[in-house]
Design an enzyme around this catalytic site. Structure first.
Site, PDB file in Angstrom:
ATOM      1  N   ILE A   1       0.834  -1.200   0.000  1.00  0.00           N
ATOM      2  CA  ILE A   1       0.000   0.000   0.000  1.00  0.00           C
ATOM      3  C   ILE A   1       0.871   1.255   0.000  1.00  0.00           C
ATOM      4  O   ILE A   1       1.974   1.262   0.555  1.00  0.00           O
ATOM      5  CB  ILE A   1      -0.968  -0.020   1.215  1.00  0.00           C
ATOM      6  N   CYS A   2       0.369   2.295  -0.658  1.00  0.00           N
ATOM      7  CA  CYS A   2       0.981   3.626  -0.602  1.00  0.00           C
ATOM      8  C   CYS A   2      -0.178   4.620  -0.496  1.00  0.00           C
ATOM      9  O   CYS A   2      -1.251   4.257  -0.026  1.00  0.00           O
ATOM     10  CB  CYS A   2       1.884   3.884  -1.816  1.00  0.00           C
ATOM     11  N   ARG A   3       0.012   5.842  -0.916  1.00  0.00           N
ATOM     12  CA  ARG A   3      -1.046   6.845  -0.798  1.00  0.00           C
ATOM     13  C   ARG A   3      -2.202   6.559  -1.750  1.00  0.00           C
ATOM     14  O   ARG A   3      -3.364   6.546  -1.361  1.00  0.00           O
ATOM     15  CB  ARG A   3      -0.491   8.244  -1.051  1.00  0.00           C
TER      16      ARG A   3
ATOM     17  N   MET B   1      -3.907   4.244   0.618  1.00  0.00           N
ATOM     18  CA  MET B   1      -4.374   4.741   1.913  1.00  0.00           C
ATOM     19  C   MET B   1      -5.534   5.715   1.777  1.00  0.00           C
ATOM     20  O   MET B   1      -6.333   5.853   2.704  1.00  0.00           O
ATOM     21  CB  MET B   1      -3.220   5.401   2.682  1.00  0.00           C
TER      22      MET B   1
END
Length: 109
Positions: free
Chosen positions: A60-62, A88
């Site tokens: 996961i990232c932004r 996120m």
């Protein structure tokens, strides 16, 4: 690109957060392993030590761009990895918990 929706994740799924330190400090999924993408290759061993041997790595990232790149790298290394679609931003919008290192409510930057 192997992808999974936030709503398909279960409690206890292994999460790898590849956002940078300032993003992590503002808020992250509780229990996620944090290895920033900018340090990922140098710190790859931390992932292999922490990840379940027979489980999937959910990256996961932004918003999903950086995590897609790391997911592709992991798949090339033979690891069962999937990108979390929307990152996120979708995690928080879905009402999933976002916390700081101190356990207080956090936010996504």
């Amino acid at each position: 690109m192997p992808t999974v929706e936030v709503m398909d994740l279960k409690d206890g799924d292994f999460l790898l957060d590849v956002r940078e330190d300032d993003e992590w400090q503002a808020g992250h999924a509780d229990g996620a392993l944090h290895i920033p993408m900018s340090e990922f290759v140098a710190r790859y061993g931390e992932l292999t030590e922490a990840a379940p041997q027979d489980g999937r790595v959910h990256v996961i990232c932004r918003s999903g761009g950086r995590s897609a790149q790391v997911t592709m790298y992991l798949v090339q290394q033979g690891i069962d990895a999937v990108n979390i679609d929307g990152g996120m931003q979708v995690w928080a919008a879905a009402g999933r918990s976002v916390v700081t290192d101190e356990g207080r409510p956090g936010h996504v930057v």
